[in-house]
Design an enzyme around this catalytic site. Structure first.
Site, short mmCIF file in Angstrom:
data_model
loop_
_atom_site.label_atom_id
_atom_site.label_comp_id
_atom_site.label_asym_id
_atom_site.label_seq_id
_atom_site.Cartn_x
_atom_site.Cartn_y
_atom_site.Cartn_z
N HIS A 36 94.69 -37.86 -15.18
CA HIS A 36 94.81 -37.06 -13.97
C HIS A 36 95.87 -37.69 -13.06
CE1 HIS A 36 90.64 -34.88 -14.13
NE2 HIS A 36 91.26 -34.86 -15.28
N GLU A 72 95.84 -38.77 -9.97
CA GLU A 72 95.46 -39.98 -9.22
C GLU A 72 95.38 -41.19 -10.14
OE1 GLU A 72 93.93 -37.05 -9.24
OE2 GLU A 72 92.97 -36.57 -7.34
N CYS A 101 88.70 -35.61 -8.21
CA CYS A 101 87.46 -35.35 -8.95
C CYS A 101 86.66 -36.66 -8.99
CB CYS A 101 87.79 -34.86 -10.36
SG CYS A 101 88.19 -36.19 -11.54
N CYS A 132 88.50 -39.60 -10.56
CA CYS A 132 89.58 -40.13 -9.73
C CYS A 132 89.05 -40.80 -8.47
CB CYS A 132 90.56 -39.02 -9.40
SG CYS A 132 91.38 -38.38 -10.87
#
Lengths: 159, 159
Positions: A56, A58, A86, A89
Site C-alpha cells: 500500500h 503508506e 487502512c 497501514c
C-alpha cells in the site's frame, strides 16, 4: 510537529494517487513522509504491479523513509496520505513511531469504490471467533521458549 | 482447508522465531505459509536487520509467498505464525485473501515481553480523536478526483 496540515504535501499525495491510476500502475493511493518541513519519502500503491499484497502507499512510503534515514523508527516524521490509512497501514505507522497522520479521502470514501478498509476496521475489532478468516491458537506451550530467549538475550535490539 | 493445524508447520514457525533471536537477526517471530500441504514461503521478523518498520514475520512471509506464486492474492493458503498477528499483519493477511490463520504465542504473551500488539488492537478500535497518534482529515474535497479516476478507469486491475 505541525498543528495544521500543509496543503502542498497533501496535494502531492493526491497527485501521486491520481497519477498511479492514469499510468495503470496501481490503485488510487499516494503518500508522502515529511520531516522538518521537507519530503523525505514518497509511496504509491503498487500491489498489482509488484505482486505484493502489502505494498500500500503508506507501507511503501514508510519503507522508503526507513531506507532514506537508515533506521527503522521514524520519530519526528509526519505522513500525508491521500486516503485514511487502512488498519495495516495505521499499525505500520504506529510501529514506525511516527508523530502525526494527515489524510484526505476517508475509509467511507474507499468503501464507495469497493476497497475493504471499513470492513477491515470492523473485523479487527471483533473477537477471533467472529472474524471472517478463521484463526486459532495451537502449540501455545511450545512457543514461549522463543519469547524467553528474547527476554534473556543480552544482544537484542528492541524495536 | 485444514480444520486442525499441522504441528510440523507450527514447530517450524517457532524454530524460525527462536533461531532469529539466537543469531541476533531480529525479534522472536517466525511464520510459514502453506498451500496444498506444502510450505511455499517462510518469514522472520527483520525490522532491525533491514531497517524496515513493516518487516514483521507475517509480512515478510506474505511478500515471499506472493513472489513465489507470482500473484498478489494468496487464496488457498494458510499462515502459521509463532505469535498471534498484530493488527498490521492481520490486515495484511486479509488483503492477501488467505484462508486461515494459526498462531502459538498470543498478543498477551507479546505484551509480557514489551511488544505493542495488544496496545495496537486497542488503539485501532478507538475513534480518531482518542488515539495516541493524532490524525486529521484535510483537503477532502480535492481527493475524490483520484477515486473517480479509479472508478472510471477501463484498464484497472482490482485488488
Amino acid at each position: 510537529m505541525s498543528l495544521s496540515g500543509n496543503a502542498e504535501f497533501m496535494r502531492r499525495a493526491i497527485a501521486l494517487a491520481s497519477e498511479n491510476v492514469r499510468t495503470g500502475a496501481g490503485g488510487p493511493f499516494g503518500a508522502v513522509i515529511v520531516r522538518d518541513g521537507s519530503v523525505i519519502a514518497e509511496g504509491v500503491n503498487c500491489v498489482t504491479r509488484t505482486n505484493d499484497a502489502t505494498a500500500h502507499a503508506e507501507v511503501t512510503a514508510i519503507r522508503a523513509a526507513c531506507l532514506a534515514l537508515g533506521r527503522f523508527a521514524l520519530h519526528g516524521c509526519e505522513i500525508y496520505s491521500s486516503c485514511e490509512p487502512c488498519p495495516m497501514c495505521l499499525a505500520a505507522i504506529y510501529w514506525a513511531r511516527m508523530d502525526r497522520i494527515w489524510f484526505a479521502n476517508t475509509q467511507a470514501d474507499a468503501a464507495r469504490i469497493d476497497f475493504d478498509d471499513a470492513f477491515l476496521y470492523r473485523e479487527i475489532a471483533l473477537p477471533l471467533s467472529e472474524r471472517a478468516i478463521p484463526a486459532a491458537m495451537m502449540l501455545h506451550d511450545e512457543a514461549w521458549e522463543s519469547f524467553q530467549l528474547w527476554r534473556e538475550s543480552p544482544t537484542k535490539t528492541p524495536f
